[in-house]
Scaffold this motif. Structure first.
Motif, PDB file in Angstrom:
ATOM      1  N   PHE A 103       0.273  -1.272  -0.130  1.00 44.84           N
ATOM      2  CA  PHE A 103       0.025   0.065  -0.156  1.00 44.84           C
ATOM      3  C   PHE A 103       0.659   1.124  -0.106  1.00 44.84           C
ATOM      4  N   VAL A 104       2.100   1.709   0.202  1.00 47.69           N
ATOM      5  CA  VAL A 104       3.176   2.067  -0.401  1.00 47.69           C
ATOM      6  C   VAL A 104       3.644   2.581  -1.116  1.00 47.69           C
ATOM      7  N   ASN A 105       3.280   3.561  -2.055  1.00 53.05           N
ATOM      8  CA  ASN A 105       4.187   3.855  -2.880  1.00 53.05           C
ATOM      9  C   ASN A 105       4.738   5.183  -2.943  1.00 53.05           C
ATOM     10  N   ILE A 106       5.797   5.316  -3.237  1.00 54.00           N
ATOM     11  CA  ILE A 106       7.004   6.452  -3.544  1.00 54.00           C
ATOM     12  C   ILE A 106       8.188   6.255  -4.283  1.00 54.00           C
ATOM     13  N   ASN A 107       7.413   7.171  -4.905  1.00 56.65           N
ATOM     14  CA  ASN A 107       8.293   8.200  -6.065  1.00 56.65           C
ATOM     15  C   ASN A 107       9.573   9.228  -6.543  1.00 56.65           C
ATOM     16  N   LEU A 108      10.617   9.153  -6.187  1.00 60.45           N
ATOM     17  CA  LEU A 108      10.949  10.068  -5.984  1.00 60.45           C
ATOM     18  C   LEU A 108      10.468  11.558  -7.550  1.00 60.45           C
ATOM     19  N   ASP A 109      10.098  11.578  -8.238  1.00 59.31           N
ATOM     20  CA  ASP A 109      10.692  11.776  -9.974  1.00 59.31           C
ATOM     21  C   ASP A 109      10.061  12.730  -9.815  1.00 59.31           C
ATOM     22  N   LYS A 110       8.708  12.739  -9.101  1.00 55.41           N
ATOM     23  CA  LYS A 110       7.195  14.048  -9.075  1.00 55.41           C
ATOM     24  C   LYS A 110       6.787  13.767  -7.573  1.00 55.41           C
ATOM     25  N   CYS A 111       6.649  15.242  -7.788  1.00 52.24           N
ATOM     26  CA  CYS A 111       5.610  16.153  -6.329  1.00 52.24           C
ATOM     27  C   CYS A 111       4.498  15.047  -5.724  1.00 52.24           C
ATOM     28  N   ALA A 112       3.725  14.671  -4.523  1.00 47.49           N
ATOM     29  CA  ALA A 112       3.158  14.028  -4.422  1.00 47.49           C
ATOM     30  C   ALA A 112       1.619  14.560  -5.123  1.00 47.49           C
ATOM     31  N   ALA A 113       2.171  15.527  -5.554  1.00 45.31           N
ATOM     32  CA  ALA A 113       0.517  16.006  -6.136  1.00 45.31           C
ATOM     33  C   ALA A 113       0.192  15.838  -7.554  1.00 45.31           C
ATOM     34  N   LYS A 114       0.961  15.004  -8.244  1.00 42.94           N
ATOM     35  CA  LYS A 114       1.254  15.404  -9.213  1.00 42.94           C
ATOM     36  C   LYS A 114       1.354  13.563  -9.401  1.00 42.94           C
ATOM     37  N   LEU A 115       1.950  13.002  -8.299  1.00 41.01           N
ATOM     38  CA  LEU A 115       1.908  10.948  -8.299  1.00 41.01           C
ATOM     39  C   LEU A 115       0.264  11.074  -7.901  1.00 41.01           C
ATOM     40  N   PHE A 116      -0.388  11.901  -7.108  1.00 39.90           N
ATOM     41  CA  PHE A 116      -1.752  11.611  -7.089  1.00 39.90           C
ATOM     42  C   PHE A 116      -2.723  11.721  -8.357  1.00 39.90           C
ATOM     43  N   TYR A 117      -2.683  12.573  -8.738  1.00 34.90           N
ATOM     44  CA  TYR A 117      -3.288  12.844 -10.143  1.00 34.90           C
ATOM     45  C   TYR A 117      -3.186  11.510 -11.150  1.00 34.90           C
ATOM     46  N   ASP A 118      -1.723  11.241 -11.292  1.00 34.90           N
ATOM     47  CA  ASP A 118      -1.589   9.822 -12.130  1.00 34.90           C
ATOM     48  C   ASP A 118      -2.121   9.132 -12.096  1.00 34.90           C
ATOM     49  N   TYR A 119      -2.175   8.340  -9.789  1.00 37.46           N
ATOM     50  CA  TYR A 119      -2.762   7.434  -9.729  1.00 37.46           C
ATOM     51  C   TYR A 119      -4.351   7.723  -9.963  1.00 37.46           C
ATOM     52  N   LEU A 120      -4.603   8.485  -9.235  1.00 46.03           N
ATOM     53  CA  LEU A 120      -6.120   8.617  -9.492  1.00 46.03           C
ATOM     54  C   LEU A 120      -6.912   8.492 -11.176  1.00 46.03           C
ATOM     55  N   LYS A 121      -5.932   9.184 -11.896  1.00 43.36           N
ATOM     56  CA  LYS A 121      -6.193   8.704 -13.504  1.00 43.36           C
ATOM     57  C   LYS A 121      -5.849   7.272 -13.432  1.00 43.36           C
ATOM     58  N   GLU A 122      -5.634   7.250 -13.708  1.00 43.45           N
ATOM     59  CA  GLU A 122      -4.852   5.646 -13.581  1.00 43.45           C
ATOM     60  C   GLU A 122      -5.776   4.589 -12.891  1.00 43.45           C
ATOM     61  N   HIS A 123      -5.665   4.258 -11.515  1.00 39.78           N
ATOM     62  CA  HIS A 123      -6.673   3.614 -10.511  1.00 39.78           C
ATOM     63  C   HIS A 123      -8.141   3.977 -10.197  1.00 39.78           C
ATOM     64  N   TRP A 124      -8.590   4.959 -11.111  1.00 41.40           N
ATOM     65  CA  TRP A 124     -10.030   5.343 -10.722  1.00 41.40           C
ATOM     66  C   TRP A 124     -11.152   5.775 -11.434  1.00 41.40           C
ATOM     67  N   ALA A 125      -9.802   6.877 -12.656  1.00 42.57           N
ATOM     68  CA  ALA A 125     -10.359   7.108 -14.058  1.00 42.57           C
ATOM     69  C   ALA A 125     -11.395   8.175 -13.666  1.00 42.57           C
ATOM     70  N   LEU A 126     -10.623   9.309 -12.910  1.00 35.87           N
ATOM     71  CA  LEU A 126     -11.506   9.717 -12.092  1.00 35.87           C
ATOM     72  C   LEU A 126     -11.523  11.664 -12.690  1.00 35.87           C
ATOM     73  N   ILE A 127     -10.286  11.755 -13.164  1.00 35.07           N
ATOM     74  CA  ILE A 127      -9.950  13.084 -13.400  1.00 35.07           C
ATOM     75  C   ILE A 127      -9.584  12.964 -14.628  1.00 35.07           C
ATOM     76  N   PHE A 128     -10.513  13.317 -15.798  1.00 28.00           N
ATOM     77  CA  PHE A 128     -10.245  13.572 -16.809  1.00 28.00           C
ATOM     78  C   PHE A 128      -9.812  14.046 -17.581  1.00 28.00           C
ATOM     79  N   PRO A 129      -9.002  14.778 -18.721  1.00 27.37           N
ATOM     80  CA  PRO A 129      -8.042  16.042 -18.741  1.00 27.37           C
ATOM     81  C   PRO A 129      -8.950  17.684 -18.647  1.00 27.37           C
ATOM     82  N   ASP A 130      -8.892  17.106 -17.920  1.00 29.09           N
ATOM     83  CA  ASP A 130      -9.479  18.884 -17.262  1.00 29.09           C
ATOM     84  C   ASP A 130      -7.690  19.714 -17.104  1.00 29.09           C
ATOM     85  N   LYS A 131      -8.221  20.624 -18.610  1.00 30.26           N
ATOM     86  CA  LYS A 131      -6.564  22.081 -18.352  1.00 30.26           C
ATOM     87  C   LYS A 131      -6.290  22.298 -17.586  1.00 30.26           C
TER      88      LYS A 131
END
Ligand SMILES: [Mn+2]
Length: 305
Positions: A103-131
């Motif tokens: 349950f732990v996802n740590i990635n040093l390349d991006k900030c947490a908000a960007k990781l979370f954005y990518d996560y929500l897009k991938e796993h929940w398909a909730l954030i649609f392409p919103d400019k």
């Protein structure tokens, strides 16, 4: 069922995660945490009171609990499947790398908000392409990874200026409302520009005052600058100190946030190990530890004697 999020309250990154969560789910309860020990305390209470039963999913962003608590979650099948931790602090990667927490996802390349954005897009398909939202996350990433300096993106820097002007809750509410326009480019309004100008003016006065209060100390060829000040000013003071030959490392003692921040200023010195020495953590160039009686006493003994 509602969603729960625990996030770091100190900066646009941790708050950006809450904003994304609020944009993605109908019902979100959030808890703001100052640092790891604050998170540990609040999460432990939450688990002990079985509050997790009220939620469909529990996110922990821009922070990571201590090993004891991670083990407690790991040994509980229900919690393990409900909690998702998304973080990017190297010290947390180091402390968890021996373990195999699913349950732990740590990635040093991006900030947490960007990781979370990518996560929500991938796993929940909730954030649609919103400019607008995507550009807001991009600015948060530039701010949090300090890349805004390389590309001289002041819009990214001014997320923090607005946070100082509006305060934590004001920042959250403002951006949750602002980011409702789905197809526009992210752009500051005239009112926001005015807030930024006012805040910068006020900060300038305070910073000039802080500069005069720094105490310098040289230990093993490294110049330390130590000062007590308001937490909000830790980053702008380190910017102001750059090219100041007297300072390689800034030690910023913020009583208002019970945090000691360490910033690498010149000569590429790393500061993570100092924070770890005082039971803290963070990144190579920016780290922190709790400001408690014991740490304060040790810092004074080591750097102000
Ligand atoms: Mn962060």
């Amino acid at each position: 069922m509602p969603i729960k999020i625990f996030s770091h309250q100190a900066d646009p990154d941790g708050l950006g995660c809450i904003i994304l969560c609020k944009k993605s789910f109908d019902e979100v309860d959030y808890t703001l945490c100052k640092n790891v020990s604050d998170l540990d305390y609040k999460l432990n209470e939450f688990i002990n009171n079985e509050e997790d039963l009220n939620y469909e999913k529990i996110f922990i962003t821009d922070l990571c609990p201590s090993i004891d608590l991670l083990d407690k979650i790991s040994n509980n099948e229900k919690l393990k499947n409900k909690i998702i931790i998304i973080d990017h602090h190297v010290s947390n990667l180091e402390k968890t790398k021996e373990k195999d927490y699913s349950f732990v996802n740590i990635n040093l390349d991006k900030c947490a908000a960007k990781l979370f954005y990518d996560y929500l897009k991938e796993h929940w398909a909730l954030i649609f392409p919103d400019k607008t939202l995507k550009e807001f996350v991009e600015l948060t990433n530039l701010h949090d990874t300090w890349k805004w300096k390389e590309v001289n993106n002041l819009d990214a820097y001014h997320l923090e200026t607005l946070l100082h002007k509006l305060g934590t809750i004001g920042y959250l509410n403002h951006f949750i409302e602002k980011l409702d326009f789905v197809s526009r480019h992210f752009k500051y309004t005239e009112e926001e520009e005015k807030w930024i100008r006012e805040q910068l003016e006020e900060e300038q006065k305070y910073l000039d005052n802080l500069m005069n209060r720094i105490i310098y100390k040289k230990i093993d060829k490294i110049n330390y600058g130590i000062v007590y000040g308001l937490y909000n000013y830790r980053n702008s003071l380190s910017d102001k100190l750059r090219d100041n030959k007297n300072c390689d490392i800034l030690i910023f003692m913020a009583v208002d946030n019970e945090t000691i921040s360490f910033r690498s200023i010149n000569n590429d010195v790393e500061v993570k190990s100092i924070a770890v020495e005082f039971n803290g953590g963070g990144h190579d160039k920016a780290s922190s530890c709790p400001l408690n009686k014991e740490n304060e006493r040790k810092i004074i003994k080591k750097f102000l004697n």
